[in-house]
Design a protein around this motif. Structure first.
Motif, PDB file in Angstrom:
ATOM      1  N   HIS A  12       0.832  -1.207   0.000  1.00 49.39           N
ATOM      2  CA  HIS A  12       0.000   0.000   0.000  1.00 49.39           C
ATOM      3  C   HIS A  12       0.863   1.252   0.000  1.00 49.39           C
ATOM      4  CE1 HIS A  12      -3.648  -2.352   1.649  1.00 49.39           C
ATOM      5  NE2 HIS A  12      -3.672  -2.290   0.348  1.00 49.39           N
ATOM      6  N   GLY A  13       1.981   1.227   0.700  1.00 52.36           N
ATOM      7  CA  GLY A  13       2.899   2.359   0.672  1.00 52.36           C
ATOM      8  C   GLY A  13       3.440   2.615  -0.724  1.00 52.36           C
ATOM      9  N   LYS A  14       3.786   1.551  -1.403  1.00 52.53           N
ATOM     10  CA  LYS A  14       4.303   1.675  -2.771  1.00 52.53           C
ATOM     11  C   LYS A  14       3.216   2.200  -3.713  1.00 52.53           C
ATOM     12  CE  LYS A  14       6.560  -1.088  -6.323  1.00 52.53           C
ATOM     13  NZ  LYS A  14       7.074  -2.408  -6.679  1.00 52.53           N
ATOM     14  N   ILE A  15       2.014   1.653  -3.583  1.00 49.58           N
ATOM     15  CA  ILE A  15       0.895   2.113  -4.420  1.00 49.58           C
ATOM     16  C   ILE A  15       0.588   3.577  -4.122  1.00 49.58           C
ATOM     17  CG2 ILE A  15      -1.592   1.850  -4.822  1.00 49.58           C
ATOM     18  CD1 ILE A  15      -1.158  -1.188  -4.417  1.00 49.58           C
ATOM     19  N   GLY A  16       0.593   3.949  -2.838  1.00 53.41           N
ATOM     20  CA  GLY A  16       0.343   5.342  -2.458  1.00 53.41           C
ATOM     21  C   GLY A  16       1.365   6.284  -3.053  1.00 53.41           C
ATOM     22  N   ASN A  17       2.649   5.922  -2.979  1.00 49.76           N
ATOM     23  CA  ASN A  17       3.693   6.767  -3.567  1.00 49.76           C
ATOM     24  C   ASN A  17       3.525   6.895  -5.076  1.00 49.76           C
ATOM     25  OD1 ASN A  17       4.952   7.339  -1.156  1.00 49.76           O
ATOM     26  ND2 ASN A  17       6.366   5.619  -1.305  1.00 49.76           N
ATOM     27  N   ALA A  18       3.182   5.791  -5.742  1.00 48.32           N
ATOM     28  CA  ALA A  18       2.984   5.843  -7.195  1.00 48.32           C
ATOM     29  C   ALA A  18       1.786   6.719  -7.539  1.00 48.32           C
ATOM     30  CB  ALA A  18       2.793   4.432  -7.746  1.00 48.32           C
ATOM     31  N   PHE A  19       0.707   6.611  -6.761  1.00 44.04           N
ATOM     32  CA  PHE A  19      -0.478   7.431  -7.036  1.00 44.04           C
ATOM     33  C   PHE A  19      -0.174   8.911  -6.830  1.00 44.04           C
ATOM     34  CE2 PHE A  19      -4.299   9.650  -5.630  1.00 44.04           C
ATOM     35  CZ  PHE A  19      -5.045   9.546  -6.796  1.00 44.04           C
ATOM     36  N   ILE A  20       0.535   9.239  -5.762  1.00 45.10           N
ATOM     37  CA  ILE A  20       0.882  10.643  -5.507  1.00 45.10           C
ATOM     38  C   ILE A  20       1.734  11.183  -6.648  1.00 45.10           C
ATOM     39  CG2 ILE A  20       2.249  12.158  -4.012  1.00 45.10           C
ATOM     40  CD1 ILE A  20       1.268  10.350  -1.654  1.00 45.10           C
ATOM     41  N   ALA A  21       2.723  10.391  -7.089  1.00 43.50           N
ATOM     42  CA  ALA A  21       3.573  10.826  -8.204  1.00 43.50           C
ATOM     43  C   ALA A  21       2.752  11.015  -9.470  1.00 43.50           C
ATOM     44  CB  ALA A  21       4.694   9.811  -8.438  1.00 43.50           C
TER      45      ALA A  21
END
Length: 175
Positions: A120-129
């Motif tokens: 979820h952290g990785k997905i969150g970072n990708a979504f923010i980017a």
């Protein structure tokens, strides 16, 4: 890579015991024939292992494997990619389900939850980017972080240095 003792789970209780002969044989096979330690156990126990957790989870969580040997009981290995955590033998098949539900199920749940948190952290970072910068190759595939801010900061510094150099040159030229 091994301990000098292992745990024995019998009738709901843990006991420490000496390493059995088959364990020493697996160590010998692993060292002399240079085969994976897990494969060495498969050979000496005459059965394949089952992985109860996902292999190589993102969160670096634990891996739990077991070998259901008809002769030696069920051998359980709890480990991380770097080291063993625990090795247990369940000699009586009737003890397997209580052991699994009381001791392994909570570990499996924690392992899966930590992997999901990392994902979820990785997905969150990708979504923010993506939300900040749109589609493109600027998003790091491993972390999900964007490099655009770092690249923009570097470009701003270069532009500021160029303006300062031009201002200095114009002052020196007019003087």
């Amino acid at each position: 890579m091994s301990y000098d003792r292992m745990r024995l789970y019998d009738a709901g209780r843990f006991h420490d015991t000496e390493l059995p002969d088959w364990y020493h044989e697996a160590e010998r096979l692993s060292e002399t024939e240079r085969i994976d330690f897990h494969r060495a156990f498969e050979r000496v126990l005459d059965c394949e292992h089952t992985l109860l957790t996902e292999e190589g989870l993102l969160g670096g969580a634990i891996e739990i494997r077991f070998w259901p040997s008809e002769i030696h009981g069920i051998f359980v290995l709890i480990e991380t990619p770097l080291a063993f955590i625990e090795q247990i033998v369940v000699p009586n098949p009737a003890d397997w389900l209580p052991f699994l539900s009381r001791h392994l199920a909570p570990l499996i749940a924690v392992s899966n939850q930590s992997a999901m948190i990392a994902l979820h952290g990785k997905i969150g970072n990708a979504f923010i980017a993506w939300a900040r910068h749109g589609e493109g190759s600027h998003v790091d595939r491993e972390t999900g972080l964007s490099r655009i801010d770092l690249d923009n900061d570097r470009d701003r510094r270069r532009a500021q240095q160029a303006r300062a150099a031009m201002a200095r040159a114009s002052r020196e030229g007019s003087a």
